[in-house]
Structures are given as structure tokens and as C-alpha cells.
Scaffold this motif. Structure first.
Motif, mmCIF file in Angstrom:
data_model
loop_
_atom_site.group_PDB
_atom_site.id
_atom_site.type_symbol
_atom_site.label_atom_id
_atom_site.label_comp_id
_atom_site.label_asym_id
_atom_site.label_seq_id
_atom_site.Cartn_x
_atom_site.Cartn_y
_atom_site.Cartn_z
ATOM 1 N N TYR A 3 -5.379 7.859 35.715
ATOM 2 C CA TYR A 3 -4.656 8.273 36.460
ATOM 3 C C TYR A 3 -5.358 8.857 37.787
ATOM 4 C CZ TYR A 3 -0.595 9.746 39.636
ATOM 5 O OH TYR A 3 0.263 10.277 40.552
ATOM 6 N N ARG A 4 -5.656 8.639 39.049
ATOM 7 C CA ARG A 4 -6.192 9.166 39.876
ATOM 8 C C ARG A 4 -7.799 9.404 39.446
ATOM 9 N NH1 ARG A 4 -2.479 11.971 44.454
ATOM 10 N NH2 ARG A 4 -0.868 10.274 44.217
ATOM 11 N N GLY A 5 -8.344 8.690 38.523
ATOM 12 C CA GLY A 5 -9.593 8.982 38.124
ATOM 13 C C GLY A 5 -9.727 9.998 37.204
ATOM 14 N N VAL A 6 -8.500 10.490 36.471
ATOM 15 C CA VAL A 6 -8.630 11.514 35.485
ATOM 16 C C VAL A 6 -8.085 10.751 34.144
ATOM 17 C CG1 VAL A 6 -7.763 13.776 34.577
ATOM 18 C CG2 VAL A 6 -8.140 13.230 36.963
ATOM 19 N N GLU A 7 -9.090 10.950 33.048
ATOM 20 C CA GLU A 7 -8.435 10.128 31.986
ATOM 21 C C GLU A 7 -7.276 11.144 30.977
ATOM 22 O OE1 GLU A 7 -11.054 8.130 29.377
ATOM 23 O OE2 GLU A 7 -12.357 7.926 31.017
ATOM 24 N N TYR A 8 -6.472 10.508 30.543
ATOM 25 C CA TYR A 8 -5.692 11.243 29.686
ATOM 26 C C TYR A 8 -4.996 10.486 28.380
ATOM 27 C CZ TYR A 8 -1.878 8.365 32.049
ATOM 28 O OH TYR A 8 -0.959 7.299 32.257
ATOM 29 N N THR A 9 -4.459 11.227 27.704
ATOM 30 C CA THR A 9 -3.935 10.302 26.612
ATOM 31 C C THR A 9 -2.374 10.511 26.302
ATOM 32 O OG1 THR A 9 -4.444 12.045 24.879
ATOM 33 C CG2 THR A 9 -6.201 10.361 25.091
ATOM 34 N N VAL A 10 -1.991 9.602 25.669
ATOM 35 C CA VAL A 10 -0.409 9.585 25.409
ATOM 36 C C VAL A 10 -0.059 8.879 24.025
ATOM 37 C CG1 VAL A 10 2.106 8.952 25.949
ATOM 38 C CG2 VAL A 10 0.675 9.524 27.830
ATOM 39 N N VAL A 11 0.392 9.754 23.014
ATOM 40 C CA VAL A 11 0.423 9.244 21.614
ATOM 41 C C VAL A 11 2.072 9.685 21.158
ATOM 42 C CG1 VAL A 11 -1.851 9.301 21.111
ATOM 43 C CG2 VAL A 11 -0.466 11.438 20.630
ATOM 44 N N GLN A 12 2.237 8.732 20.050
ATOM 45 C CA GLN A 12 3.801 9.063 19.682
ATOM 46 C C GLN A 12 3.444 10.034 18.460
ATOM 47 O OE1 GLN A 12 5.428 5.452 17.882
ATOM 48 N NE2 GLN A 12 7.266 6.366 17.800
ATOM 49 N N GLY A 13 4.353 11.117 18.473
ATOM 50 C CA GLY A 13 4.331 12.134 17.427
ATOM 51 C C GLY A 13 4.821 11.534 15.774
ATOM 52 N N ILE A 14 4.676 12.406 15.127
ATOM 53 C CA ILE A 14 4.936 12.200 13.920
ATOM 54 C C ILE A 14 6.729 12.045 13.859
ATOM 55 C CG2 ILE A 14 5.034 12.951 11.400
ATOM 56 C CD1 ILE A 14 2.299 14.146 11.755
ATOM 57 N N GLU A 15 7.420 12.934 14.370
ATOM 58 C CA GLU A 15 8.573 12.822 14.160
ATOM 59 C C GLU A 15 9.253 11.915 15.258
ATOM 60 O OE1 GLU A 15 7.457 15.979 15.767
ATOM 61 O OE2 GLU A 15 6.875 16.685 13.968
ATOM 62 N N ARG A 16 10.616 11.301 15.049
ATOM 63 C CA ARG A 16 10.953 10.389 15.654
ATOM 64 C C ARG A 16 11.357 10.881 17.123
ATOM 65 N NH1 ARG A 16 15.400 5.884 13.836
ATOM 66 N NH2 ARG A 16 15.553 4.993 15.746
ATOM 67 N N GLY A 17 11.091 10.242 18.202
ATOM 68 C CA GLY A 17 11.590 10.510 19.536
ATOM 69 C C GLY A 17 10.531 11.584 20.142
ATOM 70 N N VAL A 18 9.615 11.892 19.703
ATOM 71 C CA VAL A 18 8.374 12.843 20.199
ATOM 72 C C VAL A 18 7.232 12.100 20.797
ATOM 73 C CG1 VAL A 18 6.951 14.772 19.864
ATOM 74 C CG2 VAL A 18 9.232 14.347 18.811
ATOM 75 N N TRP A 19 6.899 12.175 22.034
ATOM 76 C CA TRP A 19 5.572 11.572 22.424
ATOM 77 C C TRP A 19 4.788 12.595 23.136
ATOM 78 C CZ3 TRP A 19 3.942 6.530 22.555
ATOM 79 C CH2 TRP A 19 4.835 5.748 22.158
ATOM 80 N N LYS A 20 3.495 12.742 22.746
ATOM 81 C CA LYS A 20 2.833 13.764 22.897
ATOM 82 C C LYS A 20 1.572 13.308 24.085
ATOM 83 C CE LYS A 20 3.291 16.063 18.705
ATOM 84 N NZ LYS A 20 2.545 17.029 17.456
ATOM 85 N N TRP A 21 1.162 14.283 25.195
ATOM 86 C CA TRP A 21 0.378 13.952 26.043
ATOM 87 C C TRP A 21 -0.852 15.096 26.133
ATOM 88 C CZ3 TRP A 21 -0.058 17.095 30.064
ATOM 89 C CH2 TRP A 21 1.010 18.027 30.389
ATOM 90 N N SER A 22 -1.979 14.598 26.491
ATOM 91 C CA SER A 22 -2.932 15.758 26.863
ATOM 92 C C SER A 22 -3.990 15.201 28.031
ATOM 93 C CB SER A 22 -3.755 16.140 25.587
ATOM 94 O OG SER A 22 -4.610 14.914 25.125
ATOM 95 N N VAL A 23 -4.523 16.165 28.778
ATOM 96 C CA VAL A 23 -5.232 15.658 29.673
ATOM 97 C C VAL A 23 -6.312 16.921 29.882
ATOM 98 C CG1 VAL A 23 -3.851 16.581 31.495
ATOM 99 C CG2 VAL A 23 -5.817 15.001 32.158
ATOM 100 N N SER A 24 -7.612 16.712 30.125
ATOM 101 C CA SER A 24 -8.690 17.399 30.555
ATOM 102 C C SER A 24 -8.878 17.544 31.832
ATOM 103 C CB SER A 24 -9.998 17.134 29.652
ATOM 104 O OG SER A 24 -10.791 18.091 29.884
#
Length: 68
Positions: A3-24
């Protein structure tokens, strides 16, 4: 993902209904992380984090130095 030249990740968490994101944000020490209830919310949150970081860089104002 990117997004706007910046890489990030979005992954599904272990628990149901949890999505985790991170960006450097340039500096290796400047890593933002978060979580949301669904993937769309996680993507929206990480994009807002990127927008805020880019806005701070853009708004830096150079103060005038001492005049001679």
C-alpha cells in the motif's frame, strides 16, 4: 501486500475471528503490529497506520536557523 509503496502482511490468527497485521515503516526498529476481528478491518487498520506514518514524514517542518 503493498500500500503506497510500503509492504505489509495480514495473516489469520490461531484463534477464530482474529486477523493480525504488521508493517515495517522504514527503520527496522519501527515495526507496527495489530489485530482485528476480520481481514477487511485488519487491512483498513494497517493502511491507516501507513497513512499516519507517511503524513508525519511529510509534515516535518524545518525551523529557521540562527541568522548571521
Amino acid at each position: 501486500m503493498e500500500y503506497r509503496g510500503v509492504e505489509y502482511t495480514v495473516v489469520q490468527g490461531i484463534e477464530r475471528g482474529v486477523w493480525k497485521w504488521s508493517v515495517s515503516l522504514g527503520d527496522p526498529k519501527m515495526i507496527k503490529v495489530g489485530q482485528a476481528k476480520n481481514k477487511q478491518d485488519a487491512v483498513a487498520e494497517v493502511e491507516r497506520a501507513i497513512d499516519r506514518a507517511l503524513a508525519r514524514k511529510k509534515l516535518r517542518i524545518a525551523l529557521p536557523g540562527p541568522s548571521d
